[in-house]
Design a protein around this motif. Structure first.
Motif, mmCIF file in Angstrom:
data_model
loop_
_atom_site.group_PDB
_atom_site.id
_atom_site.type_symbol
_atom_site.label_atom_id
_atom_site.label_comp_id
_atom_site.label_asym_id
_atom_site.label_seq_id
_atom_site.Cartn_x
_atom_site.Cartn_y
_atom_site.Cartn_z
ATOM 1 N N ASN A 9 0.819 -1.215 0.000
ATOM 2 C CA ASN A 9 0.000 0.000 0.000
ATOM 3 C C ASN A 9 0.851 1.262 0.000
ATOM 4 N N VAL A 10 2.136 1.123 -0.332
ATOM 5 C CA VAL A 10 3.025 2.276 -0.290
ATOM 6 C C VAL A 10 4.117 2.089 -1.344
ATOM 7 N N GLY A 11 4.579 3.194 -1.904
ATOM 8 C CA GLY A 11 5.619 3.093 -2.915
ATOM 9 C C GLY A 11 6.192 4.452 -3.280
ATOM 10 N N PHE A 12 7.123 4.440 -4.206
ATOM 11 C CA PHE A 12 7.767 5.662 -4.683
ATOM 12 C C PHE A 12 7.762 5.673 -6.204
ATOM 13 N N THR A 37 0.616 10.409 0.964
ATOM 14 C CA THR A 37 0.732 8.955 1.080
ATOM 15 C C THR A 37 0.801 8.548 2.548
ATOM 16 N N ASN A 38 1.214 7.329 2.771
ATOM 17 C CA ASN A 38 1.136 6.770 4.114
ATOM 18 C C ASN A 38 2.428 6.091 4.541
ATOM 19 N N GLY A 39 3.535 6.408 3.861
ATOM 20 C CA GLY A 39 4.777 5.710 4.124
ATOM 21 C C GLY A 39 5.667 6.410 5.135
ATOM 22 N N VAL A 40 6.388 5.615 5.914
ATOM 23 C CA VAL A 40 7.330 6.125 6.911
ATOM 24 C C VAL A 40 8.563 5.220 6.909
ATOM 25 N N LEU A 41 9.746 5.821 7.043
ATOM 26 C CA LEU A 41 10.968 5.047 7.253
ATOM 27 C C LEU A 41 11.266 5.010 8.739
ATOM 28 N N VAL A 42 11.378 3.816 9.306
ATOM 29 C CA VAL A 42 11.610 3.676 10.743
ATOM 30 C C VAL A 42 12.924 2.934 10.979
ATOM 31 N N LYS A 43 13.537 3.218 12.114
ATOM 32 C CA LYS A 43 14.810 2.586 12.459
ATOM 33 C C LYS A 43 14.627 1.076 12.578
ATOM 34 N N TYR A 44 15.637 0.335 12.082
ATOM 35 C CA TYR A 44 15.528 -1.120 12.048
ATOM 36 C C TYR A 44 16.851 -1.762 12.444
ATOM 37 N N ASN A 45 16.769 -2.795 13.271
ATOM 38 C CA ASN A 45 17.948 -3.545 13.704
ATOM 39 C C ASN A 45 18.054 -4.800 12.840
ATOM 40 N N LYS A 64 1.046 2.881 6.435
ATOM 41 C CA LYS A 64 -0.103 2.855 7.342
ATOM 42 C C LYS A 64 -1.330 2.278 6.659
ATOM 43 N N ILE A 65 -2.033 1.418 7.389
ATOM 44 C CA ILE A 65 -3.255 0.793 6.889
ATOM 45 C C ILE A 65 -4.448 1.470 7.549
ATOM 46 N N ASP A 66 -5.340 2.022 6.745
ATOM 47 C CA ASP A 66 -6.558 2.602 7.300
ATOM 48 C C ASP A 66 -7.701 2.386 6.311
ATOM 49 N N LYS A 67 -8.816 3.082 6.505
ATOM 50 C CA LYS A 67 -9.985 2.871 5.657
ATOM 51 C C LYS A 67 -9.726 3.267 4.210
ATOM 52 N N THR A 68 -8.849 4.245 4.010
ATOM 53 C CA THR A 68 -8.594 4.736 2.657
ATOM 54 C C THR A 68 -7.446 4.003 1.977
ATOM 55 N N VAL A 69 -6.554 3.416 2.752
ATOM 56 C CA VAL A 69 -5.386 2.730 2.178
ATOM 57 C C VAL A 69 -5.311 1.323 2.763
ATOM 58 N N GLY A 81 19.457 8.097 -10.265
ATOM 59 C CA GLY A 81 19.881 7.208 -9.192
ATOM 60 C C GLY A 81 18.910 6.973 -8.060
ATOM 61 N N CYS A 82 17.786 7.697 -8.030
ATOM 62 C CA CYS A 82 16.889 7.533 -6.877
ATOM 63 C C CYS A 82 15.554 6.928 -7.293
ATOM 64 N N LEU A 83 14.759 6.556 -6.278
ATOM 65 C CA LEU A 83 13.450 5.948 -6.506
ATOM 66 C C LEU A 83 12.316 6.963 -6.500
ATOM 67 N N GLY A 84 12.613 8.167 -6.077
ATOM 68 C CA GLY A 84 11.584 9.179 -5.946
ATOM 69 C C GLY A 84 11.900 10.083 -4.778
ATOM 70 N N THR A 85 10.907 10.783 -4.321
ATOM 71 C CA THR A 85 11.118 11.704 -3.208
ATOM 72 C C THR A 85 10.197 11.380 -2.046
ATOM 73 N N MET A 86 10.643 11.751 -0.871
ATOM 74 C CA MET A 86 9.859 11.552 0.355
ATOM 75 C C MET A 86 9.737 12.907 1.040
ATOM 76 N N SER A 87 9.212 13.873 0.293
ATOM 77 C CA SER A 87 9.089 15.244 0.775
ATOM 78 C C SER A 87 7.930 15.362 1.749
ATOM 79 N N PRO A 88 7.827 16.487 2.444
ATOM 80 C CA PRO A 88 6.688 16.689 3.354
ATOM 81 C C PRO A 88 5.343 16.544 2.656
ATOM 82 N N LEU A 89 5.254 17.042 1.400
ATOM 83 C CA LEU A 89 3.991 16.911 0.675
ATOM 84 C C LEU A 89 3.710 15.450 0.350
#
Length: 615
Positions: A364-367, A388-396, A424-429, A375-383
């Motif tokens: 449900n998320v992409g770039f 969209t509903n994507g977030v990058l979170v710290k991962y071990n 994020k999964i919600d009613k719209t996504v 060289g990049c997949l897209g942008t993750m700007s504030p807009l």
């Protein structure tokens, strides 16, 4: 004075934007283009259109405009509709009704598209079977989809594959057809199609079908276990097709794909993208690096579909005087390494628009690299984050889990820090669920990420976002790696390898190969005897595993290192790879030309690393 103040105010606002948000203009142009195609999708949803309806609408409007190009033949929109109508009637005449499932085991060919469109007119759901699968994995996919009939392409290799499970199919009472001349064992489905009328199909034949009901199953390895069938709705088809539509194709464009139709890229972005935009699609049975540009010239291709691995092979072809003699203006795909990207543009044309994207079949998320940033997949700007509903979170990666704060909440990754992409999964996504037990889909969902009760889709992929909001792919996590353009489940391969001759235990993982896309498969094994039976093991994996899933390396160990919860450790094995300077164990290499596994030597290792020996 008021006018001057007005100009100064505008100037100040413009300066502030340039200073603190120089990406606003790009964001607005992307949002405008993206929302326009999404708006169309919403209109189709209101009209409850299925794939067949879209073909019918376009055929009535475009009539004799070319639609599908294959080998030396051309089918117009009207002819493809007629063919789909005949396929629908053929399925019905053979006892198929709304809700039934069929399996398609075919190479790329126009019949694949006609059967798919025709099945949606009847409410029948086709399962897109990977033509590389064999025995156990193929049967698993057939069982999972609960297919009633199986339509197989006429290629001898596919018929041989089906013959290997013939008795199993008979036990399941599955009728097998061949799309071609009738054989001693299987009836010809094309003969049944040829006898049908090509009149349009009444809408009541499909029963009560909605925009959200599945129109096909596309398989993905997910993160663990055997392949999973993702329910692809008409809505998902049209939504994915919007990626291609962002390139604004029209009646003068020809989209070229040699990617397999059993994957979402060719089926959804390619076929559906061409259908929605009123363009033509040039189809090749199977990818060929040497025929890539000859095909593009033959069909006057303007847009090409790719995965990174295919473009790497294309760039390795001998240079010719015709390298820039083509009409390609854009390319859309994923997995393009920056070095291949640069080589491709330098050699074939700097003005080719490269629209790299990222998305999971069930996700449900992409770039989308809409603005052709190198060289990049897209942008993750504030807009982008607002839309969209994507977030990058710290991962071990060592512990294979999210990094959480003292309150148990996920932590957003910093700029230039690799982070796990979650949506994020919600009613719209929502997600495209897997067919089968609900637990299969639940395994991909993270709970209580930022607050109690929230739910996020776990992509299983690590990305990095720089200070300019450009997003770059970093790695896959968990038990899946990517090789030859395919996702490979380590658990699935392990389950098969461990049943191989002389193997007592198996631990499968991916290792880096310099200059190659993804990771090559490697199996650490514990043997029942001291030596690996190289020839017997080679024959076994070739019979039971798809070519991309066969371990390129086999490492023989006395025993495995286990975690505290008795899981096999892979981190150190991945790091050590096939480096003989670090590894004391014997390592064997998949010697395709010799049709056996061969003991890896330092000279062979060097050849693999410098590209002289192909993996």
């Amino acid at each position: 004075m008021i006018f001057l103040s007005y100009l100064l105010g505008i100037g100040l606002i413009w300066w502030l934007i340039k200073k603190f948000y120089p990406w606003l203009a790009e964001d607005i142009s992307f949002a405008s283009a993206y929302m326009s195609v999404i708006w169309k999708s919403k209109q189709w949803e209101k009209s409850n259109l299925v794939l067949y309806d879209m073909l019918q609408i376009q055929a009535k409007k475009l009539q004799d405009q070319k639609f599908v190009l294959f080998q030396d033949d051309v089918w117009t929109y009207k002819q493809m509709l007629w063919w789909a109508n005949k396929c629908c009637r053929a399925l019905r005449s053979e006892g198929m009704y709304p809700g039934d499932k069929i399996g398609l085991l075919m190479m790329n060919e126009p019949a694949y598209m006609a059967i798919w469109a025709g099945s949606t007119a009847l409410g029948v759901v086709p399962a897109f079977l990977n033509t590389n699968l064999r025995t156990k994995s193929l049967l698993h996919c057939i069982d999972l989809a609960e297919v009633k009939s199986l339509i197989v392409g006429k290629e001898p290799s596919l018929l041989e594959t089906v013959n290997q499970i013939k008795e199993d199919l008979q036990e399941r009472d599955i009728t097998v057809y061949v799309y071609g001349e009738q054989t001693d064992d299987y009836r010809s489905f094309s003969d049944v199609v040829d006898k049908q009328k090509n009149d349009d199909i009444p809408s009541d034949w499909r029963g009560v079908r909605t925009f959200t009901d599945p129109v096909c199953y596309i398989y993905t390895s997910g993160t663990t276990g055997l392949p999973k069938a993702v329910k692809i709705s008409s809505g998902k088809c049209f939504q994915a097709a919007t990626v291609t539509c962002l390139l604004k194709p029209n009646a003068n464009d020809v989209i070229y794909t040699s990617l397999p139709l059993y994957h979402s890229s060719a089926a959804l972005l390619g076929f559906c993208g061409a259908l929605i935009s009123g363009s033509a699609i040039a189809l090749r049975k199977k990818f060929s690096a040497s025929q890539f540009w000859p095909d593009c010239r033959k069909y006057n291709v303007t847009i090409i579909q790719y995965i990174g691995e295919t473009m790497r092979y294309v760039c390795k072809q001998p240079t010719t005087a015709d390298d820039r003699s083509h009409k390609v203006r854009a390319m859309v795909g994923n997995g393009l390494r920056p070095d291949v990207w640069r080589t491709f543009l330098d050699r074939y044309g700097e003005n080719i628009h490269v629209m790299e994207f990222y998305g999971a079949t069930e996700g449900n998320v992409g770039f989308i690299n809409y603005h052709n940033k190198f060289g990049c997949l897209g942008t993750m700007s504030p807009l982008w984050k607002k839309l969209t509903n994507g977030v990058l979170v710290k991962y071990n990666s060592e512990a294979d889990e999210l990094v959480r704060d003292k309150n148990g909440r996920a932590i957003v990754a910093d700029a230039n820090e690799p982070g796990l992409l979650v949506g994020k999964i919600d009613k719209t996504v929502a997600l495209c669920e897997y067919k089968g037990k609900k637990a299969l889909s639940e395994k991909k969902i993270l709970h209580d990420v930022f607050k109690d009760g929230d739910r996020y889709f776990n992509t299983g992929d690590l990305f990095m976002c720089d200070e300019n909001y450009h997003v770059y792919f970093r790695d896959r996590v968990g038990d899946t790696y990517r090789w030859k353009g395919e996702n490979v489940s380590t658990n699935e391969v392990s389950d098969i390898v461990v049943q191989g001759p002389g193997v007592k235990e198996a631990n499968v993982y991916g290792v880096e190969i310099p200059g190659s896309e993804g990771q090559a498969g490697m199996a650490a094994v514990v043997l029942e005897d001291d030596e690996l039976d190289c020839k017997a093991f080679y024959d076994y994996v070739c019979k039971n595993l798809a070519s991309y899933a066969r371990p390129c390396f086999v490492r023989v160990q006395d025993c495995f290192e286990l975690t505290g919860t008795l899981k096999q450790r892979k981190v150190n094995l991945r790091k050590e790879g096939f480096d003989l300077e670090i590894v004391d164990d014997k390592i064997y290499f998949l010697g395709t030309s010799k049709k056996t596994y061969v003991l890896l030597t330092p000279e062979m290792q060097d050849g693999i690393k410098n590209g002289k020996i192909r993996v």
